[in-house]
Design a protein around this motif. Structure first.
Motif, mmCIF file in Angstrom:
data_model
loop_
_atom_site.group_PDB
_atom_site.id
_atom_site.type_symbol
_atom_site.label_atom_id
_atom_site.label_comp_id
_atom_site.label_asym_id
_atom_site.label_seq_id
_atom_site.Cartn_x
_atom_site.Cartn_y
_atom_site.Cartn_z
ATOM 1 N N GLY A 102 2.097 -41.223 -6.826
ATOM 2 C CA GLY A 102 2.011 -40.286 -5.712
ATOM 3 C C GLY A 102 0.701 -40.420 -4.961
ATOM 4 O O GLY A 102 0.659 -40.348 -3.725
ATOM 5 N N THR A 103 -0.386 -40.637 -5.702
ATOM 6 C CA THR A 103 -1.685 -40.816 -5.074
ATOM 7 C C THR A 103 -1.723 -42.115 -4.271
ATOM 8 O O THR A 103 -2.219 -42.153 -3.142
ATOM 9 C CB THR A 103 -2.796 -40.823 -6.131
ATOM 10 O OG1 THR A 103 -2.797 -39.569 -6.831
ATOM 11 C CG2 THR A 103 -4.158 -41.037 -5.495
ATOM 12 N N HIS A 104 -1.185 -43.185 -4.861
ATOM 13 C CA HIS A 104 -1.152 -44.474 -4.151
ATOM 14 C C HIS A 104 -0.353 -44.352 -2.849
ATOM 15 O O HIS A 104 -0.759 -44.892 -1.810
ATOM 16 C CB HIS A 104 -0.530 -45.545 -5.038
ATOM 17 C CG HIS A 104 -1.437 -45.998 -6.136
ATOM 18 N ND1 HIS A 104 -0.985 -46.760 -7.196
ATOM 19 C CD2 HIS A 104 -2.765 -45.797 -6.354
ATOM 20 C CE1 HIS A 104 -2.002 -47.009 -8.010
ATOM 21 N NE2 HIS A 104 -3.078 -46.430 -7.517
ATOM 22 N N GLN A 105 0.762 -43.643 -2.911
ATOM 23 C CA GLN A 105 1.587 -43.457 -1.710
ATOM 24 C C GLN A 105 0.811 -42.692 -0.640
ATOM 25 O O GLN A 105 0.805 -43.076 0.540
ATOM 26 C CB GLN A 105 2.868 -42.696 -2.048
ATOM 27 C CG GLN A 105 3.748 -42.411 -0.830
ATOM 28 C CD GLN A 105 4.923 -41.495 -1.155
ATOM 29 O OE1 GLN A 105 5.211 -41.209 -2.319
ATOM 30 N NE2 GLN A 105 5.595 -41.009 -0.123
ATOM 31 N N PHE A 106 0.114 -41.636 -1.068
ATOM 32 C CA PHE A 106 -0.618 -40.822 -0.106
ATOM 33 C C PHE A 106 -1.762 -41.614 0.530
ATOM 34 O O PHE A 106 -1.986 -41.546 1.742
ATOM 35 C CB PHE A 106 -1.168 -39.563 -0.780
ATOM 36 C CG PHE A 106 -1.738 -38.564 0.198
ATOM 37 C CD1 PHE A 106 -0.904 -37.644 0.810
ATOM 38 C CD2 PHE A 106 -3.084 -38.566 0.508
ATOM 39 C CE1 PHE A 106 -1.419 -36.728 1.740
ATOM 40 C CE2 PHE A 106 -3.606 -37.667 1.421
ATOM 41 C CZ PHE A 106 -2.771 -36.753 2.038
ATOM 42 N N VAL A 107 -2.487 -42.373 -0.292
ATOM 43 C CA VAL A 107 -3.590 -43.189 0.226
ATOM 44 C C VAL A 107 -3.081 -44.207 1.242
ATOM 45 O O VAL A 107 -3.694 -44.432 2.295
ATOM 46 C CB VAL A 107 -4.328 -43.894 -0.931
ATOM 47 C CG1 VAL A 107 -5.286 -44.949 -0.398
ATOM 48 C CG2 VAL A 107 -5.082 -42.877 -1.783
ATOM 49 N N ALA A 108 -1.933 -44.816 0.939
ATOM 50 C CA ALA A 108 -1.361 -45.813 1.841
ATOM 51 C C ALA A 108 -0.959 -45.202 3.180
ATOM 52 O O ALA A 108 -1.061 -45.855 4.227
ATOM 53 C CB ALA A 108 -0.148 -46.470 1.188
ATOM 54 N N GLU A 109 -0.538 -43.942 3.153
ATOM 55 C CA GLU A 109 -0.062 -43.284 4.373
ATOM 56 C C GLU A 109 -1.152 -42.510 5.101
ATOM 57 O O GLU A 109 -0.929 -42.032 6.226
ATOM 58 C CB GLU A 109 1.103 -42.344 4.025
ATOM 59 C CG GLU A 109 2.326 -43.070 3.488
ATOM 60 C CD GLU A 109 3.410 -42.127 2.994
ATOM 61 O OE1 GLU A 109 3.180 -40.891 3.041
ATOM 62 O OE2 GLU A 109 4.471 -42.614 2.562
ATOM 63 N N PHE B 257 -8.377 -41.515 3.176
ATOM 64 C CA PHE B 257 -8.346 -40.791 1.912
ATOM 65 C C PHE B 257 -8.565 -41.783 0.782
ATOM 66 O O PHE B 257 -7.899 -42.818 0.708
ATOM 67 C CB PHE B 257 -7.009 -40.075 1.722
ATOM 68 C CG PHE B 257 -7.022 -39.103 0.564
ATOM 69 C CD1 PHE B 257 -7.608 -37.855 0.697
ATOM 70 C CD2 PHE B 257 -6.464 -39.447 -0.661
ATOM 71 C CE1 PHE B 257 -7.641 -36.967 -0.369
ATOM 72 C CE2 PHE B 257 -6.487 -38.569 -1.730
ATOM 73 C CZ PHE B 257 -7.078 -37.322 -1.586
ATOM 74 N N LEU B 258 -9.509 -41.478 -0.113
ATOM 75 C CA LEU B 258 -9.940 -42.448 -1.118
ATOM 76 C C LEU B 258 -9.126 -42.409 -2.402
ATOM 77 O O LEU B 258 -9.037 -43.415 -3.110
ATOM 78 C CB LEU B 258 -11.416 -42.219 -1.444
ATOM 79 C CG LEU B 258 -12.378 -42.327 -0.254
ATOM 80 C CD1 LEU B 258 -13.795 -42.035 -0.693
ATOM 81 C CD2 LEU B 258 -12.282 -43.699 0.389
ATOM 82 N N GLY B 259 -8.551 -41.264 -2.731
ATOM 83 C CA GLY B 259 -7.753 -41.204 -3.949
ATOM 84 C C GLY B 259 -7.942 -39.919 -4.717
ATOM 85 O O GLY B 259 -8.629 -38.985 -4.281
#
Length: 451
Positions: free
Chosen positions: A249-256, A260-262
């Motif tokens: 979920g964090t990786h998805q959010f960072v990609a979008e 945002f760093l993580g």
């Protein structure tokens, strides 16, 4: 041997030295040695003028309970500026109180049930204790213009009120620390039945990160007990699934969301556990960190609850990591009280004995650090930051006027500090802007405080 300032060693009266003394004192305060650019100096001057105006107003928000002051803060030009300001990291937020989003967006999904308890609280989804029977929440609120205001318990409460503490008369509703803590714990129990449901779990994390990002926050450390997430009644995912979901979920959010760093997790367990259970929890956290090294940032034991067992925990925890030859950062709750000399107060020293990386939750904890000169000296020497959550402290009745917050003394001495929001969905202090306002306008006084 010479001691002290050279100005004070020469006791000859000399009023011309006053400006030098003021400059030396200001340089020791938080932000006192920060070199500002021309543009930053102009903004700093503007902010301090605005702060002087707010301090002279008839109603000074930091001196008023947050639930009543929130509308005043919203109208503040300082708050508007703080909302636009980059805030870096939110380093102390509990996972189940990450975002005020559940009632309007989750409770009316299919298969979400509610149960009313004898203790005038609620349970959601597949929770099974303390309830007579379950009702489908979607059906219960079908004919309501605003289903979040479903009238329960003889219209003394609503769904929203069961998931947060805010109300119009907090001093009457919560006359003591015991009263507000009881309500605080009941809200967490009610929330738990929603956030541990698998279809909710993923969305809840994403929406929480989204809310932080909108407040110009670029990194999160989330404290979580990592309960097993429910698939359906009687069936749960294991903890590895939860960790993978947090990571994905964090990786998805960072990609979008560029910029945002993580996010990382701090595995948190209560100090009411037995010594053997805590040992097992530490070993489990070590394994989690090994399996998910980019996700698990550390371990939190709520040592404010140890009640006489501290030495056992100290030796056990330090021994485990030494024997296994691993490094597990400790970020402990400690000192969560306004009663000096009690076991809870003294836990601030225990946290330092644990080699804590930060004095966790200066938000509600680390609160007593100002009363311990040795602990202050040790934490400053080792760069152990104190976490400060002013809204949490005020709501949980540790301080009524933020100008009297112990962090004011720490700031005057330039102690390493960080600001966070603790339990934003319960208190209504979304993101970090409200807490930054409390620190800058209330705790920081009128002196040198660079945010």
């Amino acid at each position: 041997m010479k001691h002290g300032s050279p100005i004070l060693r020469d006791r000859t009266p000399d009023p011309s030295k006053r400006e030098t003394m003021l400059h030396q004192e200001a340089s020791r305060q938080t932000g006192g040695r920060v070199q500002l650019t021309g543009a930053e100096q102009r903004l700093d001057t503007h902010l301090h003028k605005l702060k002087e105006q707010e301090m002279a107003a008839a109603q000074f928000p930091p001196a008023i309970h947050f639930f009543k002051a929130r509308r005043l803060i919203h109208r503040s030009p300082i708050f508007s500026l703080l909302q636009m300001m980059p805030k870096g990291a939110a380093l102390h937020i509990h996972s189940s109180s990450l975002v005020d989003w559940l009632v309007k967006n989750i409770t009316y999904r299919p298969h979400c049930y509610i149960c009313f308890t004898w203790g005038r609280s609620v349970r959601f989804v597949f929770s099974t204790w303390d309830c007579l029977y379950w009702q489908l929440l979607k059906t219960l609120g079908a004919n309501m213009a605003d289903p979040t205001d479903i009238c329960i318990f003889g219209c003394f409460s609503s769904l929203m009120q069961n998931l947060r503490l805010s109300n119009d008369d907090p001093n009457t509703t919560y006359p003591s620390q015991d009263a507000v803590w009881e309500r605080f714990e009941m809200a967490f129990v009610a929330i738990a039945g929603l956030v541990i449901y698998a279809p909710v779990f993923k969305d809840f994390l994403y929406k929480g990160l989204e809310q932080l990002f909108h407040d110009n926050i670029t990194y999160l450390e989330l404290r979580t007990g990592l309960s097993r997430v429910q698939i359906r009644a009687g069936s749960n995912h294991d903890k590895a699934w939860s960790l993978r979901t947090y990571q994905e979920g964090t990786h998805q959010f960072v990609a979008e969301h560029p910029g945002f760093l993580g996010a990382q997790l701090i595995i948190s367990v209560p100090g009411v556990l037995s010594v053997s259970d805590v040992k097992a929890a530490v070993k489990e956290a070590i394994q989690m960190q090994k399996d998910f090294p980019e996700l698990v940032a550390g371990f939190d034991l709520v040592i404010i609850l140890l009640r006489g067992k501290t030495n056992h925990y100290v030796h056990s925890l330090l021994k485990i990591t030494a024997e296994l030859g691993v490094t597990l950062p400790y970020l402990f709750h400690a000192g969560e009280t306004d009663h000096e000399g009690t076991e809870v107060d003294e836990s601030i020293l225990d946290a330092l004995l644990f080699n804590t990386t930060r004095i966790g939750n200066g938000c509600d904890n680390g609160y007593t650090l100002a009363h311990h000169p040795l602990a202050k000296e040790l934490s400053r020497k080792d760069n152990v930051a104190v976490e400060v959550c002013p809204i949490s402290n005020q709501v949980l009745k540790l301080v009524s006027d933020l100008r009297n917050h112990p962090a004011a003394l720490l700031m005057s001495e330039g102690h390493l500090m960080l600001v966070s929001s603790d339990d934003p969905s319960l208190f209504g202090n979304t993101g970090l802007s409200y807490d930054f306002y409390g620190v800058f306008v209330g705790i920081g006084g009128i002196g040198t405080v660079q945010l």
